[in-house]
Design a protein around this motif. Structure first.
Motif, PDB file in Angstrom:
ATOM      1  N   VAL A 180       0.858  -1.171   0.000  1.00 55.67           N
ATOM      2  CA  VAL A 180       0.000   0.000   0.000  1.00 55.67           C
ATOM      3  C   VAL A 180       0.902   1.230   0.000  1.00 55.67           C
ATOM      4  O   VAL A 180       1.891   1.288   0.737  1.00 55.67           O
ATOM      5  N   GLY A 181       0.561   2.201  -0.839  1.00 59.68           N
ATOM      6  CA  GLY A 181       1.336   3.430  -0.934  1.00 59.68           C
ATOM      7  C   GLY A 181       0.511   4.622  -0.488  1.00 59.68           C
ATOM      8  O   GLY A 181      -0.229   5.194  -1.291  1.00 59.68           O
ATOM      9  N   PRO A 182       0.614   5.005   0.781  1.00 64.52           N
ATOM     10  CA  PRO A 182      -0.158   6.157   1.247  1.00 64.52           C
ATOM     11  C   PRO A 182       0.333   7.472   0.642  1.00 64.52           C
ATOM     12  O   PRO A 182       1.521   7.634   0.334  1.00 64.52           O
ATOM     13  N   GLY A 183      -0.601   8.393   0.508  1.00 68.77           N
ATOM     14  CA  GLY A 183      -0.253   9.780   0.208  1.00 68.77           C
ATOM     15  C   GLY A 183      -0.121  10.515   1.526  1.00 68.77           C
ATOM     16  O   GLY A 183       0.468   9.998   2.480  1.00 68.77           O
ATOM     17  N   SER A 184      -0.681  11.703   1.623  1.00 77.73           N
ATOM     18  CA  SER A 184      -0.613  12.486   2.859  1.00 77.73           C
ATOM     19  C   SER A 184      -1.690  12.007   3.825  1.00 77.73           C
ATOM     20  O   SER A 184      -2.881  12.162   3.567  1.00 77.73           O
ATOM     21  N   ILE A 185      -1.253  11.417   4.937  1.00 80.96           N
ATOM     22  CA  ILE A 185      -2.161  10.843   5.924  1.00 80.96           C
ATOM     23  C   ILE A 185      -1.946  11.552   7.262  1.00 80.96           C
ATOM     24  O   ILE A 185      -0.822  11.889   7.636  1.00 80.96           O
ATOM     25  N   ASP A 186      -3.015  11.766   7.987  1.00 84.04           N
ATOM     26  CA  ASP A 186      -2.971  12.513   9.249  1.00 84.04           C
ATOM     27  C   ASP A 186      -2.357  11.668  10.358  1.00 84.04           C
ATOM     28  O   ASP A 186      -3.052  11.046  11.155  1.00 84.04           O
ATOM     29  N   THR A 187      -1.032  11.648  10.390  1.00 93.32           N
ATOM     30  CA  THR A 187      -0.280  10.912  11.409  1.00 93.32           C
ATOM     31  C   THR A 187       0.776  11.830  12.003  1.00 93.32           C
ATOM     32  O   THR A 187       0.935  12.978  11.589  1.00 93.32           O
ATOM     33  N   ALA A 188       1.531  11.292  12.964  1.00 91.61           N
ATOM     34  CA  ALA A 188       2.589  12.074  13.603  1.00 91.61           C
ATOM     35  C   ALA A 188       3.633  12.536  12.588  1.00 91.61           C
ATOM     36  O   ALA A 188       4.248  13.593  12.752  1.00 91.61           O
ATOM     37  N   MET A 189       3.824  11.750  11.518  1.00 98.55           N
ATOM     38  CA  MET A 189       4.804  12.125  10.499  1.00 98.55           C
ATOM     39  C   MET A 189       4.410  13.405   9.771  1.00 98.55           C
ATOM     40  O   MET A 189       5.249  14.101   9.200  1.00 98.55           O
ATOM     41  N   MET A 190       3.103  13.732   9.805  1.00100.99           N
ATOM     42  CA  MET A 190       2.623  14.944   9.146  1.00100.99           C
ATOM     43  C   MET A 190       2.383  16.090  10.116  1.00100.99           C
ATOM     44  O   MET A 190       1.811  17.118   9.743  1.00100.99           O
ATOM     45  N   ALA A 191       2.832  15.940  11.357  1.00100.00           N
ATOM     46  CA  ALA A 191       2.549  16.952  12.379  1.00100.00           C
ATOM     47  C   ALA A 191       3.065  18.327  11.981  1.00100.00           C
ATOM     48  O   ALA A 191       2.397  19.347  12.185  1.00100.00           O
ATOM     49  N   GLY A 192       4.252  18.370  11.395  1.00 99.44           N
ATOM     50  CA  GLY A 192       4.832  19.646  10.987  1.00 99.44           C
ATOM     51  C   GLY A 192       4.015  20.331   9.912  1.00 99.44           C
ATOM     52  O   GLY A 192       3.834  21.560   9.928  1.00 99.44           O
ATOM     53  N   VAL A 193       3.506  19.535   8.975  1.00 94.57           N
ATOM     54  CA  VAL A 193       2.664  20.085   7.903  1.00 94.57           C
ATOM     55  C   VAL A 193       1.339  20.567   8.463  1.00 94.57           C
ATOM     56  O   VAL A 193       0.852  21.654   8.123  1.00 94.57           O
ATOM     57  N   ASN A 194       0.755  19.777   9.353  1.00 93.92           N
ATOM     58  CA  ASN A 194      -0.533  20.141   9.944  1.00 93.92           C
ATOM     59  C   ASN A 194      -0.463  21.473  10.683  1.00 93.92           C
ATOM     60  O   ASN A 194      -1.448  22.221  10.730  1.00 93.92           O
ATOM     61  N   ALA A 195       0.708  21.760  11.263  1.00 90.81           N
ATOM     62  CA  ALA A 195       0.868  22.978  12.055  1.00 90.81           C
ATOM     63  C   ALA A 195       1.247  24.185  11.202  1.00 90.81           C
ATOM     64  O   ALA A 195       1.351  25.298  11.723  1.00 90.81           O
ATOM     65  N   ASN A 196       1.441  23.977   9.912  1.00 90.22           N
ATOM     66  CA  ASN A 196       1.886  25.054   9.020  1.00 90.22           C
ATOM     67  C   ASN A 196       0.854  25.268   7.917  1.00 90.22           C
ATOM     68  O   ASN A 196       0.801  24.487   6.962  1.00 90.22           O
ATOM     69  N   PRO A 197       0.020  26.294   8.029  1.00 84.99           N
ATOM     70  CA  PRO A 197      -1.045  26.507   7.036  1.00 84.99           C
ATOM     71  C   PRO A 197      -0.537  26.596   5.604  1.00 84.99           C
ATOM     72  O   PRO A 197      -1.188  26.097   4.679  1.00 84.99           O
ATOM     73  N   GLU A 198       0.621  27.206   5.404  1.00 86.85           N
ATOM     74  CA  GLU A 198       1.152  27.338   4.051  1.00 86.85           C
ATOM     75  C   GLU A 198       1.575  25.970   3.509  1.00 86.85           C
ATOM     76  O   GLU A 198       1.336  25.660   2.334  1.00 86.85           O
ATOM     77  N   ALA A 199       2.205  25.168   4.364  1.00 84.79           N
ATOM     78  CA  ALA A 199       2.599  23.815   3.947  1.00 84.79           C
ATOM     79  C   ALA A 199       1.371  22.975   3.632  1.00 84.79           C
ATOM     80  O   ALA A 199       1.350  22.229   2.648  1.00 84.79           O
ATOM     81  N   MET A 200       0.336  23.083   4.456  1.00 83.43           N
ATOM     82  CA  MET A 200      -0.889  22.330   4.207  1.00 83.43           C
ATOM     83  C   MET A 200      -1.538  22.779   2.899  1.00 83.43           C
ATOM     84  O   MET A 200      -2.062  21.955   2.131  1.00 83.43           O
ATOM     85  N   LYS A 201      -1.500  24.073   2.632  1.00 79.38           N
ATOM     86  CA  LYS A 201      -2.043  24.598   1.372  1.00 79.38           C
ATOM     87  C   LYS A 201      -1.334  23.967   0.183  1.00 79.38           C
ATOM     88  O   LYS A 201      -1.962  23.589  -0.817  1.00 79.38           O
TER      89      LYS A 201
END
Length: 251
Positions: A180-201
């Motif tokens: 299985v090849g995940p894309g962007s999934i809401d996990t601890a590995m994405m914490a930095g992106v989740n906290a950065n509105p520009e990165a999430m955009k």
């Protein structure tokens, strides 16, 4: 309930995608064994899942620990029918600053550890005439790339190819191997992106469905591949990415 009494081992199973895989497989009737390097966390995860879930502490970058874990599992529970090779790390770093030690650590866990566990599980399946299933965790970064996670991209590309090789080698034994090849999934590995509105955009601009995924969406895909519903699927990588890999550009 299906697959009652069959055993599923999920590495990196204490949280995030690994725990979601365990939940989905448990609902399909598997007895779950969680493996993780974090002893307290994996014990707590097993208690949360309940229903006799077992927990083992294992560094998936250490082949001796992996092999010893399988020996213990077989002695205490019996052979594994389903292996989910989920454990992994990213070690982000500027490409020119990435050390050999950092690179090897990622490869040791994400690729070599995946191979050692897959081979060991397959040997037992063959020995006990189990037509089992292995699901490796790859990533969309097996196909695309991010400069700051060079080792991760290399390891996931390797996992994709290892999946194909193992599927061909084990087909005669009725053992299926997929990824299985995940894309962007809401996990601890994405914490930095989740906290950065520009990165999430930026992430969402490359995701046609317009949102990031949740761990259970990966878990359900893994459970499907481990089930009889996927009985004629082997050697494949299913990308769960909200359409990202198919995106060219829009006008």
């Amino acid at each position: 309930m299906t697959n009652t009494q069959k055993i599923a081992l999920v590495t990196g199973g204490a949280q995030g995608i690994g725990f979601a895989c365990a939940e989905a497989l448990a609902e399909d009737g598997f007895k779950i064994i969680l493996a993780d390097i974090q002893e307290d966390v994996v014990q707590a995860a097993a208690a949360t899942l309940g229903n006799g879930t077992a927990a083992y502490t294992c560094d998936m970058g250490d082949s001796k620990q992996i092999l010893a874990m399988f020996d213990r599992i077989e002695a205490e529970h019996g052979p594994v029918h389903c292996l989910v090779n989920n454990a992994g790390i990213a070690n982000p770093s500027d490409f020119l600053e990435l050390s050999e030690e950092q690179f090897r650590q990622v490869i040791d866990i994400n690729l070599t550890g995946t191979f050692i566990a897959l081979q060991r599980a397959a040997k037992s399946m063959v020995k006990h005439n189990i037509q089992g299933s292995v699901v490796n965790m790859s990533s969309i970064n097996a196909q695309v790339a991010i400069p700051s996670i060079a080792a991760y991209c290399a390891s996931k590309g390797g996992a994709m190819q290892l999946t194909k090789v193992a599927a061909l080698a084990l087909a005669k034994n009725g053992i299926r191997v997929n990824a299985v090849g995940p894309g962007s999934i809401d996990t601890a590995m994405m914490a930095g992106v989740n906290a950065n509105p520009e990165a999430m955009k930026n992430v969402l601009s490359r995701t046609p469905l317009g949102r990031i995924g949740v761990p259970r969406e990966i878990g359900d895909t893994v459970a499907f591949l481990a089930s009889e519903k996927a009985s004629y699927i082997t050697g494949e990588t299913i990308y769960v990415d909200g359409g990202r890999l198919g995106l060219n550009y829009t006008c």
